[in-house]
Write an enzyme that holds these catalytic residues in place. Structure first.
Site, PDB file in Angstrom:
ATOM      1  N   CYS A   1       0.802  -1.237   0.000  1.00 39.25           N
ATOM      2  CA  CYS A   1       0.000   0.000   0.000  1.00 39.25           C
ATOM      3  C   CYS A   1       0.831   1.282   0.000  1.00 39.25           C
ATOM      4  O   CYS A   1       0.658   2.123  -0.876  1.00 39.25           O
ATOM      5  CB  CYS A   1      -0.926   0.009   1.207  1.00 39.25           C
ATOM      6  SG  CYS A   1      -2.272  -1.147   1.030  1.00 39.25           S
TER       7      CYS A   1
HETATM    8  N1  LIG Z   1      -3.405  -5.913   1.531  1.00 38.72           N
HETATM    9  C1  LIG Z   1      -3.365  -4.737   2.113  1.00 38.72           C
HETATM   10  O1  LIG Z   1      -2.533  -4.471   2.984  1.00 38.72           O
HETATM   11  C2  LIG Z   1      -4.375  -3.679   1.742  1.00 38.72           C
HETATM   12  C3  LIG Z   1      -4.581  -2.591   2.606  1.00 38.72           C
HETATM   13  C4  LIG Z   1      -5.491  -1.597   2.260  1.00 38.72           C
HETATM   14  C5  LIG Z   1      -6.134  -1.670   1.036  1.00 38.72           C
HETATM   15  N2  LIG Z   1      -5.905  -2.728   0.207  1.00 38.72           N
HETATM   16  C6  LIG Z   1      -6.610  -2.757  -1.071  1.00 38.72           C
HETATM   17  O2  LIG Z   1      -7.568  -3.809  -1.069  1.00 38.72           O
HETATM   18  C7  LIG Z   1      -7.697  -4.337  -2.384  1.00 38.72           C
HETATM   19  C8  LIG Z   1      -7.485  -5.836  -2.324  1.00 38.72           C
HETATM   20  O3  LIG Z   1      -6.178  -6.071  -1.836  1.00 38.72           O
HETATM   21  P1  LIG Z   1      -5.699  -7.503  -1.318  1.00 38.72           P
HETATM   22  O4  LIG Z   1      -4.350  -7.278  -0.742  1.00 38.72           O
HETATM   23  O5  LIG Z   1      -6.751  -8.154  -0.505  1.00 38.72           O
HETATM   24  O6  LIG Z   1      -5.569  -8.261  -2.723  1.00 38.72           O
HETATM   25  P2  LIG Z   1      -5.305  -9.826  -2.944  1.00 38.72           P
HETATM   26  O7  LIG Z   1      -4.644  -9.913  -4.261  1.00 38.72           O
HETATM   27  O8  LIG Z   1      -4.648 -10.426  -1.754  1.00 38.72           O
HETATM   28  O9  LIG Z   1      -6.778 -10.450  -3.035  1.00 38.72           O
HETATM   29  C9  LIG Z   1      -7.683 -10.121  -4.031  1.00 38.72           C
HETATM   30  C10 LIG Z   1      -8.604 -11.318  -4.286  1.00 38.72           C
HETATM   31  O10 LIG Z   1      -9.593 -10.907  -5.226  1.00 38.72           O
HETATM   32  C11 LIG Z   1      -9.833 -12.000  -6.113  1.00 38.72           C
HETATM   33  N3  LIG Z   1     -10.454 -11.468  -7.328  1.00 38.72           N
HETATM   34  C12 LIG Z   1      -9.892 -10.744  -8.320  1.00 38.72           C
HETATM   35  N4  LIG Z   1     -10.818 -10.383  -9.215  1.00 38.72           N
HETATM   36  C13 LIG Z   1     -11.990 -10.884  -8.783  1.00 38.72           C
HETATM   37  C14 LIG Z   1     -13.309 -10.853  -9.267  1.00 38.72           C
HETATM   38  N5  LIG Z   1     -13.629 -10.176 -10.384  1.00 38.72           N
HETATM   39  N6  LIG Z   1     -14.248 -11.501  -8.572  1.00 38.72           N
HETATM   40  C15 LIG Z   1     -13.967 -12.171  -7.443  1.00 38.72           C
HETATM   41  N7  LIG Z   1     -12.747 -12.231  -6.934  1.00 38.72           N
HETATM   42  C16 LIG Z   1     -11.763 -11.591  -7.585  1.00 38.72           C
HETATM   43  C17 LIG Z   1      -8.472 -12.627  -6.311  1.00 38.72           C
HETATM   44  O11 LIG Z   1      -8.592 -13.969  -6.753  1.00 38.72           O
HETATM   45  C18 LIG Z   1      -7.889 -12.519  -4.898  1.00 38.72           C
HETATM   46  O12 LIG Z   1      -8.173 -13.653  -4.116  1.00 38.72           O
HETATM   47  C19 LIG Z   1      -6.702  -3.570  -3.249  1.00 38.72           C
HETATM   48  O13 LIG Z   1      -7.334  -2.481  -3.867  1.00 38.72           O
HETATM   49  C20 LIG Z   1      -5.713  -3.054  -2.237  1.00 38.72           C
HETATM   50  O14 LIG Z   1      -5.066  -1.884  -2.665  1.00 38.72           O
HETATM   51  C21 LIG Z   1      -5.059  -3.738   0.534  1.00 38.72           C
END
Ligand SMILES: NC(=O)c1ccc[n+]([C@@H]2O[C@H](COP(=O)([O-])OP(=O)(O)OC[C@H]3O[C@@H](n4cnc5c(N)ncnc54)[C@H](O)[C@@H]3O)[C@@H](O)[C@H]2O)c1
Length: 444
Positions: free
Chosen positions: A268
């Site tokens: 992030c």
């Molecule tokens: N990980 C962090 O520390 C964090 C913190 C704050 C915000 N975010 C934000 O949260 C969002 C998700 O991050 P994350 O780290 O959980 O990502 P991640 O890659 O760990 O998980 C995302 C999941 O979404 C699934 N996916 C993708 N497209 C899809 C669809 N169309 N339908 C259903 N499932 C789908 C993927 O298979 C995956 O399991 C991002 O925008 C990220 O910037 C993440």
């Protein structure tokens, strides 16, 4: 409430577990059948402290499916937590969000009642109202703010403490299409959170900007502390911890994230900062502060590498303890340890690495000649200069016997006590002014 959560990754899985833990009926959706299967079997799709226990304890309220329609028809509100990868220009891509919107819209078309859609992925200001809302309206044939509600609700969590951070946030940020939608989300969080957080409700664009601004402000603070540490490196008698502890006593400043050590990493901070710059530039506003923060951050690996190389005997080995971007996670995105290894390998230096959780990810990221130790002690014992790049608890236990006689330890987070280490060793704390050792052999 009855909730569906689209995306069961690093953020979505803990969110699903926490919501179920607090009594909500939750159904998760992911494109990855293994993640759906994991939840169905009571197992965590991702590694996160506390997640296995929480999923196991709430199996009766937590299910998962590959079917959007099944999930949306069975719920009152749907959270979208899918990736928003950074493009080359630093802006976040909406392609996964819009693909999810298409399927959510199609399911909403079949639903008779009102439904709340909540976007939790990080997006560029303007995207919730400008891209997601019209996509949902188009695919559902319904009107936002009337037939369904839409909120932007990003999370402020750190990997390794996601569950704690979700249960005990400082703030809940809600951008809303209409008051009814925002109130439903406010009530949900009031019931779920244990910290009585400040709830900030506003329009979409202010919420989108707030999310980026929080992270940009924190990264500015980190780079400030690192700038100070770099000055301390060169000032005999200076100690960045003494200075930042005192600065942090000023209530206008505060102690959190004011530790001069290494650069920030993770999925992030770096990209939110770059996105903020891209946003400002796109609107003709100079992004000098965000750009300086990023530039300072990028200088931290060369700064550390120089300190290492100045102390490395000819042909010596550098040990890197810590590959995850922070303790208690296996994630190595923009990690200082991995970046340092890459930098040193590029200079032809022998490098041995160890991390309690991130070895597998590092093997995939670092092909080539890096050596993987089987333990912290092996890494410490076979290296002439050891850099502690992640403050894992495990490394705090390393005693004098673990290190090679005569080794130099660069303790970037100042977690080792010099008193317990041998007098033969040189322990340098990054950010502490020490009389400069004469460079031995600089293997550049
Ligand atoms: N990980 C962090 O520390 C964090 C913190 C704050 C915000 N975010 C934000 O949260 C969002 C998700 O991050 P994350 O780290 O959980 O990502 P991640 O890659 O760990 O998980 C995302 C999941 O979404 C699934 N996916 C993708 N497209 C899809 C669809 N169309 N339908 C259903 N499932 C789908 C993927 O298979 C995956 O399991 C991002 O925008 C990220 O910037 C993440």
């Amino acid at each position: 409430m009855k909730l569906s959560i689209i995306g069961l990754g690093k953020l979505g899985s803990p969110m699903a577990a926490v919501m179920a833990h607090k009594g909500n009926q939750v159904v998760g959706v992911d494109l990855n059948p293994a993640f759906v299967e994991a939840i169905q079997s009571g197992l965590p799709p991702v590694n996160e402290p506390g997640l296995p226990e929480m999923i196991q304890a709430n199996r009766d309220r937590l299910t998962a499916t590959l079917s959007y329609e099944e999930a949306i028809l069975a719920s009152d509100a749907t959270f979208i937590i899918v990736p928003t990868p950074s493009g080359e220009d630093g802006r976040f891509s909406m392609r996964f969000v819009l693909s999810a919107a298409e399927k959510i819209g199609a399911a909403l078309r079949k639903k008779s009642g009102w439904h709340l859609v909540v976007l939790s992925s990080t997006v560029m200001p303007g995207c919730t109202g400008g891209e997601l809302l019209p996509a949902l309206e188009e695919h559902s044939g319904k009107k936002a703010g009337v037939d369904f509600g839409l909120c932007y609700n990003p999370e402020f969590i750190a990997l390794g403490s996601v569950i704690r951070d979700m249960l005990r946030p400082d703030m809940i940020l809600i951008g809303e299409s209409d008051a009814r939608s925002g109130k439903i989300l406010e009530d949900l969080y009031t019931a779920v959170c244990e910290s009585n957080p400040r709830i900030q409700r506003m329009n979409f664009v202010n919420a989108e900007l707030t999310k980026l601004s929080v992270n940009t402000f924190v990264t500015t603070k980190i780079s400030y502390a690192n700038m100070l540490a770099q000055v301390c490196d060169t000032l005999p008698g200076a100690d960045v911890d003494v200075v930042t502890t005192a600065i942090g006593c000023d209530s206008r400043i505060g102690q959190k994230y004011l530790k001069g050590a290494l650069g920030y990493g993770g999925p992030c901070f770096p990209r939110d900062n770059v996105a903020f710059s891209a946003l400002a530039r796109a609107h003709g506003v100079p992004a000098l502060l965000a750009e300086a923060t990023d530039a300072l951050n990028r200088r931290q690996i060369p700064r550390l590498a120089d300190a290492i190389l100045a102390r490395l005997p000819e042909g010596g080995t550098v040990g890197i303890l810590g590959l995850s971007y922070k303790p208690d996670t296996e994630v190595i995105d923009e990690s200082q340890g991995v970046g340092l290894a890459r930098h040193l390998l590029g200079l032809g230096v022998r490098v041995m690495v160890y991390d309690p959780a991130a070895m597998q990810n590092t093997r995939a990221a670092l092909n080539g000649s890096v050596e993987f130790a089987s333990s912290a002690a092996e890494c410490a014992g076979k290296s002439d200069v050891v850099a502690i790049t992640t403050a894992w608890n495990e490394f705090k236990q390393l005693g004098a016997g673990a290190f090679k006689p005569g080794a130099t330890v660069l303790d970037c987070w100042r977690i080792l006590s010099r008193a317990t280490l041998s007098a033969e060793m040189t322990v340098l704390y990054l950010g502490e002014g020490v009389p400069e050792l004469p460079p031995i052999a600089v293997a550049r």
